[in-house]
Scaffold this active site. Structure first.
Site, mmCIF file in Angstrom:
data_model
loop_
_atom_site.group_PDB
_atom_site.id
_atom_site.type_symbol
_atom_site.label_atom_id
_atom_site.label_comp_id
_atom_site.label_asym_id
_atom_site.label_seq_id
_atom_site.Cartn_x
_atom_site.Cartn_y
_atom_site.Cartn_z
ATOM 1 N N GLY A 195 8.833 113.350 32.298
ATOM 2 C CA GLY A 195 7.662 113.575 33.137
ATOM 3 C C GLY A 195 6.951 114.862 32.764
ATOM 4 O O GLY A 195 7.008 115.326 31.626
ATOM 5 N N ALA A 198 5.815 120.709 35.254
ATOM 6 C CA ALA A 198 5.963 121.319 36.580
ATOM 7 C C ALA A 198 7.212 120.790 37.280
ATOM 8 O O ALA A 198 8.023 121.561 37.811
ATOM 9 C CB ALA A 198 4.720 121.055 37.430
ATOM 10 N N VAL A 199 7.388 119.466 37.266
ATOM 11 C CA VAL A 199 8.583 118.874 37.875
ATOM 12 C C VAL A 199 9.804 119.168 37.004
ATOM 13 O O VAL A 199 10.914 119.336 37.515
ATOM 14 C CB VAL A 199 8.399 117.360 38.076
ATOM 15 C CG1 VAL A 199 9.669 116.723 38.645
ATOM 16 C CG2 VAL A 199 7.222 117.088 39.011
ATOM 17 N N GLY A 200 9.600 119.261 35.691
ATOM 18 C CA GLY A 200 10.707 119.591 34.802
ATOM 19 C C GLY A 200 11.357 120.911 35.165
ATOM 20 O O GLY A 200 12.576 121.052 35.105
ATOM 21 N N GLU A 217 12.335 115.502 28.874
ATOM 22 C CA GLU A 217 11.330 114.897 28.007
ATOM 23 C C GLU A 217 9.978 115.105 28.670
ATOM 24 O O GLU A 217 9.603 114.369 29.585
ATOM 25 C CB GLU A 217 11.632 113.404 27.798
ATOM 26 C CG GLU A 217 12.920 113.147 27.040
ATOM 27 C CD GLU A 217 12.882 113.652 25.613
ATOM 28 O OE1 GLU A 217 11.766 113.790 25.062
ATOM 29 O OE2 GLU A 217 13.953 113.908 25.035
ATOM 30 N N CYS A 251 2.668 110.132 26.330
ATOM 31 C CA CYS A 251 3.033 111.546 26.152
ATOM 32 C C CYS A 251 2.814 112.040 24.732
ATOM 33 O O CYS A 251 2.613 113.234 24.519
ATOM 34 C CB CYS A 251 4.477 111.779 26.584
ATOM 35 S SG CYS A 251 5.689 110.811 25.660
#
Length: 500
Positions: A195, A198-200, A217, A251
């Site tokens: 994803g 920011a969420v990573g 990833e 991506c």
């Protein structure tokens, strides 16, 4: 209702899977192969259902769905089935002379409980490809598909329990709260997230509390440099396919182009011809062009179109979350369009004078997930390859490197950490354990390390552990103490390396 009561189903699933892993069930290689065969059967028997779900989620053309979501997963499963017996064998490392009589090897053991958090843009591929690695490596796994692609998430939730062992593999659906609960309340041994960055960062922070291994990833702004000497018709076709497939929601899609001003005008002409060939007069009417996944992302992309000038496209329709394939010129490096990954069908062109300026432009930004160059000059290709850093590199095409399952796929720096696909997926979910099996013999040699320490004995140990080539060319190369060991004993020492 308390939090523990609301998420009882998650705790129950986690507990059941953990017990199954502790039982040793998934360590059996034939069991892993059986589960991989079932996953392959899932893909074969549900191809139409997968394509239908993706069409509902983002108007994804069936050919794109089958190629990227079905065939890639099937290919990886087949490759794992054909090679798993070799992957699980102990590896034989080179050892120093001091360990020549020992049995030294490396085994790949499963990490344990894995959490796989999928992405919405390729919701089947990016959820099930990591699962192939988790199964092959002998883990139990909870799969959390993205709620953004809701039809695909529902299908994954429906399919996996029908084909895979429910004692070892589970699907948890839901949104942000369910994901937070999984990250913060369940102690996993491996978290695999696909994803945004920011969420990573949130995933990595949660994992750090339990020192859990992570594979991230992510993405980033993947640049594409177009040299003056190119066949621009080929460039336009290969860039357009990589950029506008799935409406740019890929991506590794080329995020922006770098080219000389003299190239830009002819390149735009070629883009117009290519897009007409691909999608006709009106891409909105083409069955081969996807839509933006939801209204939030539609509005995000629409706001970015204020940067520069739309040389091609620019049409939108909010009722369908439709944005036409769009090429934008006159873009400044400081424009909002150049700040973050576009992740949509907007292709900005930035002018540079030469390959060295392109390298400087790329290196001034975060390391991208992919880097592309179109050039017939091998020296320029080599210059960009050696003077930049990126997750992957591809010359004279776009995106296709991600489909080579014998290559690692993953990011570096801001574009992620860790890699997978093929053997790299197996390794991502494995712990490489170094092992030494010694015999209760030759104690006269082993005792040299015991106190009381003597300089003469230590000199011999130093020689045995030397990083220099341990070849005996004459008796003068051998420490005197070694000569005191009876030759007959040395000859009787078996070679245990690589044998269990």
């Amino acid at each position: 209702m308390s939090e523990s009561e609301e998420y009882t189903h998650i705790q129950d699933a986690f507990k059941k899977l953990k017990e199954s892993f502790r039982s040793g069930k998934t360590r059996d290689v034939e069991y892993r192969k059986d589960q991989l065969r079932e996953l392959l059967r899932l893909m074969e028997e549900n191809e139409d259902a997968i394509a239908e779900a993706l069409a509902k989620d983002m108007h994804k053309p069936k050919q794109e769905a089958v190629l990227a979501e079905v065939l890639m997963v099937k290919s990886d499963i087949t490759y794992a089935l054909n090679n798993l017996s070799d992957w699980v064998k102990p590896e034989a490392p080179e050892v120093p002379l001091v360990n020549k009589a020992d049995n030294c090897f490396v085994i790949s053991e499963p990490l344990g409980m894995a959490l796989i958090i999928g992405a919405w843009n390729y919701p089947v591929q990016l959820t099930l490809l990591p699962l192939v690695g988790a199964i092959a490596a002998g883990n139990c796994a909870i799969v959390k598909p993205s709620e953004v692609s809701s039809h695909a998430a529902e299908l994954v939730e429906e399919m996996i329990p029908k084909y895979l062992d429910q004692d070892c593999y589970a699907v948890i659906t839901g949104g942000v709260e369910e994901t937070k609960y999984l990250l913060n309340k369940c102690k996993f041994d491996k978290i695999f997230y696909t994803g945004g960055s920011a969420v990573g960062k949130i995933v990595m922070e949660a994992a750090s509390k339990n020192l859990t291994r992570v594979t991230l990833e992510l993405g980033g702004k993947s640049p594409c440099y177009v040299d003056k000497d190119c066949d621009l018709e080929i460039v336009a076709k290969r860039v357009s396919w990589g950029k506008f497939a799935n409406a740019g929601q890929t991506c590794v899609a080329p995020d922006y182009l770098l080219c000389h001003p003299d190239v830009q005008e002819e390149l735009i002409k070629r883009f117009k011809e290519t897009l007409f060939d691909f999608y006709g007069e009106d891409p909105k009417e083409s069955p081969d062009y996807a839509r933006i996944v939801n209204n939030r992302h539609f509005n995000r992309l629409k706001s970015l179109m204020s940067s520069g000038t739309c040389a091609i496209g620019g049409e939108t329709d909010e009722s369908e979350n439709y944005i036409a394939p769009t090429v934008i010129t006159g873009v400044k490096p400081t424009d909002p369009l150049m700040e973050n990954e576009v992740f949509g069908p907007l292709l900005p062109i930035v002018n540079v004078d030469n390959v060295d300026e392109a390298i400087e432009f790329i290196n001034d930004r975060d390391k991208p997930l992919a880097l592309y160059i179109f050039s017939n000059d091998k020296s320029k290709v080599d210059r960009i390859l050696k003077n930049t850093s990126s997750g992957g590199f591809l010359a004279n095409d776009t995106v296709v490197h991600a489909g080579v399952h014998t290559l690692p796929f993953g990011g570096v720096g801001g574009s992620g950490m860790g890699a997978y696909h093929g053997k790299y997926s197996f390794d991502a979910f494995s712990h490489k354990k170094g092992c030494v099996l010694k015999k209760q013999m030759l104690e006269s040699i082993n005792s040299l390390r015991y106190p009381p320490y003597e300089e003469k004995r230590f000199a011999w140990i130093r020689w045995l552990m030397s990083s220099k080539e341990n070849s005996i060319k004459s008796l003068s190369d051998v420490p005197p103490l070694l000569l005191s060991i009876p030759v007959a004993i040395i000859r009787k020492v078996p070679c245990f390396n690589c044998r269990r």
